[in-house]
Design a protein around this motif. Structure first.
Motif, PDB file in Angstrom:
ATOM      1  N   SER A  99       0.814  -1.217   0.000  1.00 46.22           N
ATOM      2  CA  SER A  99       0.000   0.000   0.000  1.00 46.22           C
ATOM      3  C   SER A  99       0.848   1.268   0.000  1.00 46.22           C
ATOM      4  N   SER A 100       2.059   1.218   0.578  1.00 45.27           N
ATOM      5  CA  SER A 100       2.954   2.379   0.621  1.00 45.27           C
ATOM      6  C   SER A 100       4.373   1.924   0.301  1.00 45.27           C
ATOM      7  N   PRO A 101       4.706   1.770  -0.982  1.00 44.80           N
ATOM      8  CA  PRO A 101       6.003   1.202  -1.381  1.00 44.80           C
ATOM      9  C   PRO A 101       7.213   1.967  -0.861  1.00 44.80           C
ATOM     10  N   HIS A 102       7.051   3.235  -0.514  1.00 40.74           N
ATOM     11  CA  HIS A 102       8.180   4.029  -0.033  1.00 40.74           C
ATOM     12  C   HIS A 102       8.527   3.719   1.422  1.00 40.74           C
ATOM     13  N   GLN A 103       7.590   3.082   2.156  1.00 38.57           N
ATOM     14  CA  GLN A 103       7.847   2.761   3.558  1.00 38.57           C
ATOM     15  C   GLN A 103       8.817   1.588   3.674  1.00 38.57           C
ATOM     16  N   SER A 104       9.654   1.602   4.726  1.00 41.27           N
ATOM     17  CA  SER A 104      10.593   0.491   4.938  1.00 41.27           C
ATOM     18  C   SER A 104      10.705   0.180   6.418  1.00 41.27           C
ATOM     19  N   LEU A 105      10.939  -1.079   6.713  1.00 41.55           N
ATOM     20  CA  LEU A 105      11.133  -1.558   8.078  1.00 41.55           C
ATOM     21  C   LEU A 105      12.613  -1.497   8.436  1.00 41.55           C
ATOM     22  N   ASP A 106      12.905  -1.151   9.691  1.00 41.89           N
ATOM     23  CA  ASP A 106      14.309  -1.119  10.109  1.00 41.89           C
ATOM     24  C   ASP A 106      14.950  -2.495   9.954  1.00 41.89           C
ATOM     25  N   LEU A 107      14.252  -3.531  10.445  1.00 39.38           N
ATOM     26  CA  LEU A 107      14.777  -4.901  10.359  1.00 39.38           C
ATOM     27  C   LEU A 107      13.664  -5.883  10.041  1.00 39.38           C
ATOM     28  N   MET A 108      13.998  -6.885   9.245  1.00 37.43           N
ATOM     29  CA  MET A 108      13.143  -8.051   9.089  1.00 37.43           C
ATOM     30  C   MET A 108      13.998  -9.292   9.276  1.00 37.43           C
ATOM     31  N   LEU A 109      13.535 -10.220  10.088  1.00 34.85           N
ATOM     32  CA  LEU A 109      14.239 -11.472  10.313  1.00 34.85           C
ATOM     33  C   LEU A 109      13.579 -12.561   9.478  1.00 34.85           C
ATOM     34  N   ALA A 110      14.387 -13.371   8.797  1.00 34.69           N
ATOM     35  CA  ALA A 110      13.852 -14.421   7.936  1.00 34.69           C
ATOM     36  C   ALA A 110      14.593 -15.731   8.176  1.00 34.69           C
ATOM     37  N   VAL A 111      13.882 -16.831   7.983  1.00 35.16           N
ATOM     38  CA  VAL A 111      14.464 -18.176   8.061  1.00 35.16           C
ATOM     39  C   VAL A 111      14.334 -18.822   6.692  1.00 35.16           C
ATOM     40  N   ASN A 112      15.453 -19.081   6.074  1.00 35.46           N
ATOM     41  CA  ASN A 112      15.473 -19.671   4.729  1.00 35.46           C
ATOM     42  C   ASN A 112      14.586 -18.881   3.761  1.00 35.46           C
ATOM     43  N   GLY A 113      14.638 -17.554   3.889  1.00 37.61           N
ATOM     44  CA  GLY A 113      13.912 -16.676   2.998  1.00 37.61           C
ATOM     45  C   GLY A 113      12.486 -16.373   3.403  1.00 37.61           C
ATOM     46  N   ILE A 114      11.968 -17.011   4.452  1.00 35.66           N
ATOM     47  CA  ILE A 114      10.590 -16.800   4.888  1.00 35.66           C
ATOM     48  C   ILE A 114      10.571 -15.807   6.047  1.00 35.66           C
ATOM     49  N   PRO A 115       9.867 -14.680   5.918  1.00 37.46           N
ATOM     50  CA  PRO A 115       9.830 -13.681   6.995  1.00 37.46           C
ATOM     51  C   PRO A 115       9.213 -14.251   8.263  1.00 37.46           C
TER      52      PRO A 115
END
Length: 280
Positions: free
Chosen positions: A64-80
């Motif tokens: 909905s807002s492509p310009h927004q970004s998260l400080d961190l995302m943690l993923a396991v084998n590519g899955i958030p």
């Protein structure tokens, strides 16, 4: 295959897909390998070591807002599996600003897929305290403290975290909880996700004191055996029933130190680092 995995996550949840994998054309595709309860099977230990845990910085996550970004995302084998907003008093911001950011639908839209169907927990962090929620609901989003207590875990004290002579008060979050072995164990044994057919989902994620007490008692039982007596003090509403259930589950497949080379490290011990860091 990517769409197949996404469809399975939407239908059954991240936890089930990570634990059970995805079946495609009669073949079971395992998307994560969890540490075995003992180290007697070299193949299981080898598969566990192949897991890839990633930290993505400034992830552009929103449909909905492509310009927004998260400080961190943690993923396991590519899955958030989790997100985090980090704040620093030196820039005039605290954990309350992180909470406000998550609660603002213009910045963190609960309908975006990463919040509605992907990440299991969202952490608001500053150098002194940590708060966590499993569900974004605009201004009604509820954050629970994810702290050790003013005198440290398992000790009488007030809210917050003890002074850390080696760094930030909240260093335990990335040094212990987000450490590779601990994080995979949390996803394997603790986190529960219910995805009803009519839509929505509910997630149970342990607070720090719950994880800490289960691990302490499990490690003590592994060394000293059964028949021990334990007296634990919990405040009202602190999740006693869940702590008991998690402990019973852990003790059900506990092995002695001679064979349980697959167990997680003790709280406060040196963790295994994440594999790598990426920005997006």
């Amino acid at each position: 295959m990517t769409k197949r995995i996404a469809d399975e996550i939407d239908a059954h949840g991240v936890v089930q897909v990570l634990r059970r994998g995805v079946k495609e054309r009669g073949q079971r595709i395992q998307l994560a390998f969890f540490r075995p309860t003992h180290g007697l099977s070299p193949e299981l230990v080898e598969n566990y070591a192949k897991n890839r845990l990633l930290v993505y910085r400034q992830l552009h996550h929103s449909e909905s807002s492509p310009h927004q970004s998260l400080d961190l995302m943690l993923a396991v084998n590519g899955i958030p599996v989790a997100t985090a907003e980090l704040k620093n008093p030196f820039t005039g911001q605290t954990v309350e600003h992180a909470k406000k950011q998550y609660r603002d639908p213009k910045q963190r839209n609960p309908a975006d897929r990463i919040f509605a169907r992907r990440a299991l927990a969202h952490f608001a962090v500053d150098p002194d305290v940590v708060f966590m929620t499993t569900r974004l609901n605009g201004s009604k989003t509820v954050f629970l403290p994810f702290n050790q207590g003013s005198d440290g875990p398992g000790r009488k004290g007030g809210k917050g975290n003890p002074v850390n002579p080696h760094g930030h008060r909240t260093a335990y979050l990335w040094e212990q909880v987000w450490a590779r072995d601990t994080w995979l164990d949390l996803l394997h044994r603790y986190v529960q996700e219910d995805v009803p057919k009519q839509g929505g989902r509910s997630i149970l994620f342990p607070r720090y004191h719950q994880w800490d007490v289960v691990e302490r008692l499990t490690l003590h039982a592994a060394v000293h055996g059964g028949g021990q007596n334990y007296l634990l003090q919990h405040s009202a509403g602190s999740g006693k029933s869940n702590s008991i259930a998690w402990l019973a589950h852990r003790l059900a497949d506990l092995h002695s130190p001679a064979t349980r080379r697959g167990s997680p490290p003790a709280p406060g011990s040196a963790p295994t680092s994440w594999c790598s860091t990426k920005s997006s």
